[in-house]
Design an enzyme around this catalytic site. Structure first.
Site, short mmCIF file in Angstrom:
data_model
loop_
_atom_site.label_atom_id
_atom_site.label_comp_id
_atom_site.label_asym_id
_atom_site.label_seq_id
_atom_site.Cartn_x
_atom_site.Cartn_y
_atom_site.Cartn_z
N CYS A 2 0.84 -1.20 0.00
CA CYS A 2 0.00 0.00 0.00
C CYS A 2 0.88 1.26 0.00
O CYS A 2 2.02 1.24 0.42
CB CYS A 2 -0.85 0.02 1.27
SG CYS A 2 -1.72 -1.50 1.55
N ARG A 27 4.06 -0.04 -7.01
CA ARG A 27 4.08 -1.00 -5.89
C ARG A 27 2.92 -1.99 -5.97
O ARG A 27 2.87 -2.94 -5.21
CB ARG A 27 4.02 -0.26 -4.56
CG ARG A 27 5.16 0.71 -4.33
CD ARG A 27 4.77 1.77 -3.33
NE ARG A 27 4.49 1.20 -2.02
CZ ARG A 27 5.29 1.33 -0.98
NH1 ARG A 27 6.42 1.99 -1.13
NH2 ARG A 27 5.00 0.82 0.18
N TRP A 74 -3.27 -2.31 -1.23
CA TRP A 74 -3.02 -3.67 -1.72
C TRP A 74 -3.79 -4.57 -0.76
O TRP A 74 -3.40 -4.71 0.41
CB TRP A 74 -1.53 -3.97 -1.71
CG TRP A 74 -1.18 -5.41 -1.90
CD1 TRP A 74 -0.88 -6.31 -0.94
CD2 TRP A 74 -1.09 -6.13 -3.13
NE1 TRP A 74 -0.61 -7.55 -1.47
CE2 TRP A 74 -0.74 -7.48 -2.81
CE3 TRP A 74 -1.27 -5.81 -4.46
CZ2 TRP A 74 -0.57 -8.47 -3.79
CZ3 TRP A 74 -1.11 -6.80 -5.43
CH2 TRP A 74 -0.77 -8.09 -5.09
N ASN A 100 -1.13 1.19 6.41
CA ASN A 100 -0.39 0.07 5.80
C ASN A 100 -0.10 -0.91 6.92
O ASN A 100 0.30 -0.48 8.01
CB ASN A 100 0.95 0.55 5.22
CG ASN A 100 0.78 1.29 3.93
OD1 ASN A 100 -0.35 1.41 3.43
ND2 ASN A 100 1.85 1.82 3.39
N GLY A 101 -0.27 -2.20 6.67
CA GLY A 101 0.08 -3.20 7.68
C GLY A 101 -1.12 -4.06 8.02
O GLY A 101 -2.12 -4.09 7.30
N GLU A 481 12.65 -25.49 -11.11
CA GLU A 481 12.41 -24.05 -10.92
C GLU A 481 13.69 -23.26 -11.17
O GLU A 481 13.66 -22.21 -11.82
CB GLU A 481 11.87 -23.80 -9.52
CG GLU A 481 11.70 -22.32 -9.14
CD GLU A 481 10.75 -21.56 -10.05
OE1 GLU A 481 10.03 -22.18 -10.87
OE2 GLU A 481 10.75 -20.32 -9.99
N LYS A 485 14.08 -20.35 -14.02
CA LYS A 485 14.57 -18.99 -13.73
C LYS A 485 15.68 -18.60 -14.71
O LYS A 485 15.69 -17.53 -15.28
CB LYS A 485 15.09 -18.91 -12.29
CG LYS A 485 14.01 -18.94 -11.23
CD LYS A 485 13.29 -17.64 -11.10
CE LYS A 485 11.93 -17.47 -11.63
NZ LYS A 485 10.93 -18.44 -11.78
N GLU A 488 14.30 -18.15 -18.34
CA GLU A 488 13.37 -17.06 -18.67
C GLU A 488 13.98 -15.67 -18.52
O GLU A 488 13.48 -14.72 -19.09
CB GLU A 488 12.08 -17.17 -17.87
CG GLU A 488 12.21 -17.01 -16.38
CD GLU A 488 10.84 -17.10 -15.70
OE1 GLU A 488 9.82 -16.74 -16.31
OE2 GLU A 488 10.80 -17.54 -14.55
N HIS A 504 19.73 -41.64 -17.96
CA HIS A 504 18.90 -42.17 -19.07
C HIS A 504 18.82 -41.17 -20.22
O HIS A 504 17.75 -40.92 -20.76
CB HIS A 504 17.51 -42.50 -18.51
CG HIS A 504 17.56 -43.44 -17.36
ND1 HIS A 504 17.74 -44.79 -17.50
CD2 HIS A 504 17.55 -43.21 -16.03
CE1 HIS A 504 17.78 -45.37 -16.31
NE2 HIS A 504 17.67 -44.43 -15.39
N LYS A 603 3.67 -10.99 -17.20
CA LYS A 603 3.61 -11.32 -15.77
C LYS A 603 2.41 -12.22 -15.48
O LYS A 603 2.47 -13.10 -14.65
CB LYS A 603 3.51 -10.05 -14.92
CG LYS A 603 3.50 -10.31 -13.42
CD LYS A 603 4.71 -11.08 -12.97
CE LYS A 603 4.64 -11.54 -11.53
NZ LYS A 603 5.73 -12.51 -11.22
C1 AGP Z 1 7.39 -17.70 -13.45
O1 AGP Z 1 8.68 -17.14 -13.31
C2 AGP Z 1 6.74 -17.34 -14.76
N1 AGP Z 1 6.67 -15.94 -14.90
C3 AGP Z 1 5.47 -18.10 -15.05
O2 AGP Z 1 5.86 -19.44 -15.23
C4 AGP Z 1 4.35 -18.07 -13.99
O3 AGP Z 1 4.75 -18.80 -12.86
C5 AGP Z 1 3.11 -18.75 -14.60
O4 AGP Z 1 2.70 -17.99 -15.70
C6 AGP Z 1 1.96 -18.89 -13.60
O5 AGP Z 1 1.55 -17.62 -13.18
P1 AGP Z 1 0.56 -17.54 -11.91
O6 AGP Z 1 1.28 -18.08 -10.75
O7 AGP Z 1 0.23 -16.07 -11.78
O8 AGP Z 1 -0.66 -18.36 -12.23
#
Ligand code: AGP
Length: 608
Positions: A2, A27, A74, A100-101, A481, A485, A488, A504, A603
């Site tokens: 917030c 934010r 938020w 905020n909080g 994961e 990272k 991407e 394998h 995102k």
């Molecule tokens: C993660 O680094 C990616 N940006 C992407 O895989 C993301 O996790 C995926 O699109 C799912 O998004 P969500 O958690 O908002 O559903």
């Protein structure tokens, strides 16, 4: 999180406040509001949605007044609706407050106020605080605020104005940042320097337990009990862009470093140390309903699918409930079997991912009970599930998900304990897990304090064009994961694999040019992963190993190691992922990539 902006001085307050709130938009928020004192009393305006909605409502109306407060919210308690937006007013309507909080004891205070005739219009903890200040007001706003805050438990950053005192603005801080801006015969309050930087670089940082009292002649800082304390005036040296990222070069780095707090916030209020149990009312699963669950399907995408895999290990190991993990995009089209007693868990940071939402609809249409583990309050998925937990990790701006992942794993641990304690897990075992969970934030901080070691590792391997990530058991999803990272944000091809599976096929890829990152904490399969490392070394591969303190056996085999603190096996992913997040960040930086907005990525993938 917030945003807070306040002003008192000779100029019109509304434009200053609205511009300040715009500076805080990055934010993340979902509603906003402003309160002004215009000589005729308190004028409060607020709106769900973006600031532009509020600005449209203000357009063409009387927004005069040279003192006011404004807020971008938020949502944490209550959906992002207009009634829940700040400012909130007290019972009399003469005091406005923004916050905020989280007020941890808001429920108890609300009940007591209702018993004394107070009526509430929102679901928020903030409105409770406003009513408490109003009830304690006897003609002195700062004393009423101080008295109210002495009754409050939890984190706050607040600003308060009162129609009876049109020259006074009171602010206070305990856990949520509040700064005081010192201008030329004008004074500001903000949750973040970027909101007031265009007006002044002279700021006073309030510390926890402190209050600021501003009026047209100046300001005073005090504690809740003492009337005055001296505080230094600091000069802000940063530029605006840097400030918006809290001094970090990128949002992704900021969010990696927020993980001690974000993981703590996810678990806040849910851990019952005494009984070794969890309090997760949001799941809306009675003991009887939970006992009837005989199968769990977790569905998600991307990083959230990786945390789902960890959830499978946790739930099957501790609660002994068969658990499957499904890509949402596959689940929705493959005519899934959903039987009586099936629980479907949807995991999503944004709560808007189209594939996950569609999978949720598919599950519901087949009669499954559904739970959501979501970060964005009021998002579509969070509103369509039967129950759930909010991650409460704050807005995640960087496209590459980092703090949401660790919060998802923490939330899955809470869900696991909910079921396990109704089944095979004893109170003693539950206390063991709760103790380990409560130690994680400090352990994450310990890792982050050594981020420079990861930066050196990234420098050594930044020119690689391929990378292999290996892990076993609950750290196999961590390997996936870590690879995601790196892919991407640095565009280096990387693959995550179960360590034993390397034999394998992927072992054909091993040579001295491809780094092999092995996630190897001292867990039940440590001995096995040592063998895998030896297999890699035997083919000239270079291993970077994530290990626990004192693991000389792997240190002798690996090109480089990074040490993480020890915890229970099933909780290790929350720690082992941190160096991998940092590794991908530093490699991407070294390769000149756009860390916060990698090419081709969004995102929130709200399309199929
Ligand atoms: C993660 O680094 C990616 N940006 C992407 O895989 C993301 O996790 C995926 O699109 C799912 O998004 P969500 O958690 O908002 O559903």
């Amino acid at each position: 999180m917030c945003g807070i902006v306040g002003y008192v001085g000779p100029r019109q307050a509304a434009p200053i406040i609205m511009d300040g709130l715009r500076r805080l938009e990055y934010r993340g928020y979902d509603s906003s509001g402003i309160a002004l004192l215009n000589g005729h009393g308190l004028d409060v305006r607020k709106a769900a949605g973006k600031l532009s909605v509020l600005a449209d409502e203000l357009e063409g109306t009387d927004t005069s007044g040279t003192i006011g407060i404004g807020h971008t919210r938020w949502a944490t308690h209550g959906a992002p609706t207009t009634p829940n937006a700040h400012p909130h007013v007290d019972q009399s309507g003469r005091i406005a407050l923004i916050h905020n909080g989280i007020v941890e004891n808001a429920t108890a205070i609300r009940k007591a106020l209702i018993a004394r005739g107070h009526e509430f219009t929102s679901e928020t903890d903030t409105e409770v605080l406003a009513h408490l200040v109003g009830e304690l007001y006897e003609g002195n706003l700062e004393e009423a605020v101080a008295a109210a805050l002495r009754d409050v438990e939890g984190a706050y950053g607040i600003a308060v104005i009162c129609a009876e005192e049109p020259d006074t603005l009171v602010a206070a801080r305990n856990g949520s940042p509040i700064i005081l801006g010192v201008g030329e015969d004008e004074w500001f309050i903000a949750s973040d320097p970027s909101a007031i930087l265009e007006h002044t670089r002279s700021v006073v940082y309030l510390d926890n337990g402190e209050m600021a009292v501003l009026n047209r002649d100046g300001y005073r800082v005090r504690t809740l009990s003492k009337r005055h304390i001296d505080k230094p005036v600091n000069q802000i040296e940063w530029d605006l862009a840097t400030i918006e990222r809290g001094g970090f070069e990128h949002f992704m780095l900021k969010e990696i470093f927020e993980q001690p707090e974000s993981v703590e916030n996810t678990m806040r209020g849910h851990l019952l140390e005494e009984t070794g149990d969890v309090r997760v009312y949001g799941l809306k699963l009675s003991d009887e309903q939970a006992r009837r669950i005989n199968r769990i399907i977790i569905t998600a995408c991307g990083t959230s699918w990786h945390s789902a895999l960890i959830g499978k290990y946790m739930i099957e190991e501790l609660a002994r409930i068969p658990t499957e993990v499904e890509y949402a995009s596959e689940f929705r089209y493959r005519n899934p079997i959903v039987t009586e007693g099936t629980l479907v868990i949807a995991i999503s940071q944004s709560g808007e991912t189209a594939d996950t939402l569609a999978a949720l609809h598919e599950a519901k249409s087949r009669g499954a009970r559904t739970i959501g583990l979501v970060n964005v309050v009021g998002s579509t998925i969070s509103r369509e599930v039967d129950g759930g937990l909010y991650l409460r990790c704050g807005p995640e701006i960087g496209v590459a998900s980092t703090k949401a992942f660790t919060s998802q794993v923490a939330a899955l641990a809470l869900v696991t304990l909910r079921f396990a304690r109704l089944g095979p897990m004893t109170a003693a075992e539950g206390r063991r897990y709760i103790d380990a969970l409560s130690k994680l934030p400090a352990q994450i901080r310990e890792i982050l304090d050594r981020s420079a070691e990861v930066e050196v590792l990234a420098e050594r391997f930044a020119d690689a064009t391929n990378a292999l990530y290996l892990g076993r058991g609950v750290n196999f999803p961590v390997a996936l994961e870590g690879a995601l990272k790196l892919k991407e944000i640095s565009y280096v091809h990387a693959e995550g694999y179960p360590a034993a599976e390397m034999k394998h096929g992927p072992i054909a890829l091993i040579d001295e040019n491809m780094p092999v990152i092995v996630v190897a904490p001292r867990d039940a399969v440590h001995g096995k992963i040592v063998s895998n490392i030896q297999e890699v070394r035997a083919r000239g591969g270079k291993v970077i190993a994530i290990v626990n303190q004192g693991d000389d056996e792997i240190a002798r085999l690996a090109e480089a190691t990074f040490i993480v603190p020890e915890t229970l096996d099933l909780l290790t992913p929350i720690l082992t992922i941190i160096p991998l997040q940092l590794f991908s960040y530093y490699v991407a930086l070294r390769r000149g990539c756009n860390v916060d907005q990698p090419r081709n990525l969004a995102k929130s993938v709200t399309v199929e």
